[in-house]
Design an enzyme around this catalytic site. Structure first.
Site, mmCIF file in Angstrom:
data_model
loop_
_atom_site.group_PDB
_atom_site.id
_atom_site.type_symbol
_atom_site.label_atom_id
_atom_site.label_comp_id
_atom_site.label_asym_id
_atom_site.label_seq_id
_atom_site.Cartn_x
_atom_site.Cartn_y
_atom_site.Cartn_z
ATOM 1 N N PRO A 2 34.494 19.943 -26.008
ATOM 2 C CA PRO A 2 35.719 20.678 -26.379
ATOM 3 C C PRO A 2 36.597 20.991 -25.167
ATOM 4 O O PRO A 2 36.157 21.623 -24.216
ATOM 5 C CB PRO A 2 35.179 21.965 -27.012
ATOM 6 C CG PRO A 2 33.798 21.610 -27.475
ATOM 7 C CD PRO A 2 33.291 20.628 -26.454
ATOM 8 N N GLU A 3 37.819 20.490 -25.220
ATOM 9 C CA GLU A 3 38.803 20.759 -24.172
ATOM 10 C C GLU A 3 39.939 21.564 -24.803
ATOM 11 O O GLU A 3 39.846 21.954 -25.960
ATOM 12 C CB GLU A 3 39.306 19.431 -23.591
ATOM 13 C CG GLU A 3 38.180 18.579 -23.009
ATOM 14 C CD GLU A 3 38.677 17.267 -22.390
ATOM 15 O OE1 GLU A 3 39.846 17.185 -21.995
ATOM 16 O OE2 GLU A 3 37.859 16.320 -22.317
ATOM 17 N N LYS A 59 39.546 26.401 -21.536
ATOM 18 C CA LYS A 59 38.543 26.095 -22.556
ATOM 19 C C LYS A 59 37.860 27.350 -23.080
ATOM 20 O O LYS A 59 36.871 27.262 -23.803
ATOM 21 C CB LYS A 59 37.492 25.143 -21.965
ATOM 22 C CG LYS A 59 38.078 23.845 -21.414
ATOM 23 C CD LYS A 59 36.985 23.020 -20.752
ATOM 24 C CE LYS A 59 37.561 21.864 -19.947
ATOM 25 N NZ LYS A 59 36.512 21.162 -19.186
ATOM 26 N N HIS A 93 22.307 24.419 -35.242
ATOM 27 C CA HIS A 93 22.668 24.836 -33.882
ATOM 28 C C HIS A 93 23.599 26.039 -33.860
ATOM 29 O O HIS A 93 24.380 26.199 -32.932
ATOM 30 C CB HIS A 93 23.278 23.682 -33.090
ATOM 31 C CG HIS A 93 22.485 22.407 -33.169
ATOM 32 N ND1 HIS A 93 21.205 22.296 -32.673
ATOM 33 C CD2 HIS A 93 22.783 21.200 -33.707
ATOM 34 C CE1 HIS A 93 20.751 21.074 -32.892
ATOM 35 N NE2 HIS A 93 21.683 20.391 -33.518
ATOM 36 N N ARG A 112 23.820 21.804 -27.502
ATOM 37 C CA ARG A 112 22.898 21.648 -26.384
ATOM 38 C C ARG A 112 22.794 22.900 -25.524
ATOM 39 O O ARG A 112 22.359 22.832 -24.380
ATOM 40 C CB ARG A 112 23.325 20.446 -25.542
ATOM 41 C CG ARG A 112 23.073 19.139 -26.293
ATOM 42 C CD ARG A 112 23.885 17.997 -25.751
ATOM 43 N NE ARG A 112 23.592 17.719 -24.349
ATOM 44 C CZ ARG A 112 24.298 16.882 -23.587
ATOM 45 N NH1 ARG A 112 25.338 16.266 -24.097
ATOM 46 N NH2 ARG A 112 23.967 16.691 -22.339
ATOM 47 N N ARG A 153 45.464 19.622 -1.673
ATOM 48 C CA ARG A 153 44.277 19.112 -2.374
ATOM 49 C C ARG A 153 44.129 17.620 -2.064
ATOM 50 O O ARG A 153 45.114 16.938 -1.816
ATOM 51 C CB ARG A 153 44.415 19.307 -3.886
ATOM 52 C CG ARG A 153 44.766 20.718 -4.286
ATOM 53 C CD ARG A 153 43.511 21.544 -4.453
ATOM 54 N NE ARG A 153 43.834 22.842 -5.040
ATOM 55 C CZ ARG A 153 42.992 23.569 -5.763
ATOM 56 N NH1 ARG A 153 41.777 23.126 -5.993
ATOM 57 N NH2 ARG A 153 43.357 24.728 -6.235
ATOM 58 N N ARG A 252 32.482 10.524 -13.335
ATOM 59 C CA ARG A 252 32.698 10.615 -14.779
ATOM 60 C C ARG A 252 33.212 9.300 -15.353
ATOM 61 O O ARG A 252 34.054 8.637 -14.749
ATOM 62 C CB ARG A 252 33.727 11.724 -15.097
ATOM 63 C CG ARG A 252 33.372 13.086 -14.524
ATOM 64 C CD ARG A 252 32.071 13.662 -15.088
ATOM 65 N NE ARG A 252 32.101 13.807 -16.526
ATOM 66 C CZ ARG A 252 32.552 14.899 -17.160
ATOM 67 N NH1 ARG A 252 32.980 15.933 -16.475
ATOM 68 N NH2 ARG A 252 32.541 14.969 -18.477
#
Ligand SMILES: [Zn+2]
Length: 265
Positions: A2-3, A59, A93, A112, A153, A252
């Site tokens: 979930p974003e 999130k 769950h 999870r 950055r 990723r």
């Protein structure tokens, strides 16, 4: 996982089902999901209390309580909410369940156990303590602020977009879509982006996430010119018709079009 678009959907769901209902009791199926409080402390916080308003930051989903403070939820890798009537409708769950006085239940699901449920008196303090940057769709967040946050950055632009301390809400899936829409290769070092590319990236981020929110995070409802529906589908780029590629950026799995998103250098 979930974003921002998914959590925006959970926020709408929470607001449309569960506001202004007094909680009779709370059950916690697995207390590893709780942060900073025990099941009995959570139960006391919620007893005879209702959720009065919702707020999302990145999130994280905040539910303002009629008692003290806010319930805070994060959904980890797989999770969500389900509002239901009968006990046999209880989802698998379900880690925390709020049982309302009028007989309905709200389950917080985390398959999870990678999500978290906590309580805070002060969402601003929570956002600060968790080192979260501005929400990617915050009205007050603009191109100059984004540019400033990227200054100094380094590293792959995809990794920086997913850095919650820089901007909150974007994860692995939506970062790919944002970079595809602005035709930037995900491994491009962020320090090599021009001012124009950074401005374009900000605009893409807003446009893509707004569309994602509109569709409740459901990828198969996205317009055909989006990358996401094609990854697991025909594997073809909706821009040029070439084959999409899967690579790894910052550890990723990453989808992109090698023709539309040119490799840096
Ligand atoms: Zn292409």
């Amino acid at each position: 996982m979930p974003e921002l678009p998914d959590v925006a959907g959970f926020e709408r769901y929470l607001a449309s089902t569960s506001l202004h209902q007094s909680v009779r009791r709370t059950s916690v199926d697995d207390d590893r999901i709780l942060r900073g409080l025990s099941p009995s402390q959570l139960g006391r916080r919620l007893k005879h209390v209702s959720i009065e308003a919702t707020r999302r930051h990145g999130k994280f989903l905040f539910a303002r309580l009629s008692g003290d403070g806010h319930l805070v939820m994060h959904f980890g890798m797989t999770g969500g909410l389900k509002y239901y009537r009968r006990e046999d409708q209880r989802p698998r769950h379900a880690r925390v369940v709020l049982h309302f006085e009028r007989g309905y239940h709200l389950a917080y699901i985390s398959q999870r156990l990678l999500g978290q449920v906590s309580h805070t008196e002060d969402p601003e303090g929570f956002i600060h303590d968790n080192d979260l940057g501005p929400d990617a769709l915050d009205e007050g967040f603009d191109r100059p602020a984004f540019t400033q946050r990227l200054q100094g950055r380094r590293g792959p632009v995809k990794s920086r977009l997913m850095d919650q301390s820089l901007v909150a809400g974007i994860g692995n899936i939506w970062a790919d879509e944002i970079l595809f829409q602005c035709r930037i290769h995900p491994a491009t070092p962020v320090e090599e982006l021009s001012q124009g590319e950074i401005a374009g990236l900000f605009d893409c981020m807003r446009r893509v996430l707004r569309r994602g929110v509109e569709k409740g995070g459901e990828m198969d409802r996205l317009p055909p010119r989006f990358l996401l529906p094609h990854r697991e589908g025909d594997g073809r780029c909706p821009g040029c018709g070439g084959d999409l590629e899967r690579t790894t950026v910052g550890g990723r799995g990453t989808w992109f079009c090698p023709a539309c998103q040119k490799e840096p250098g």
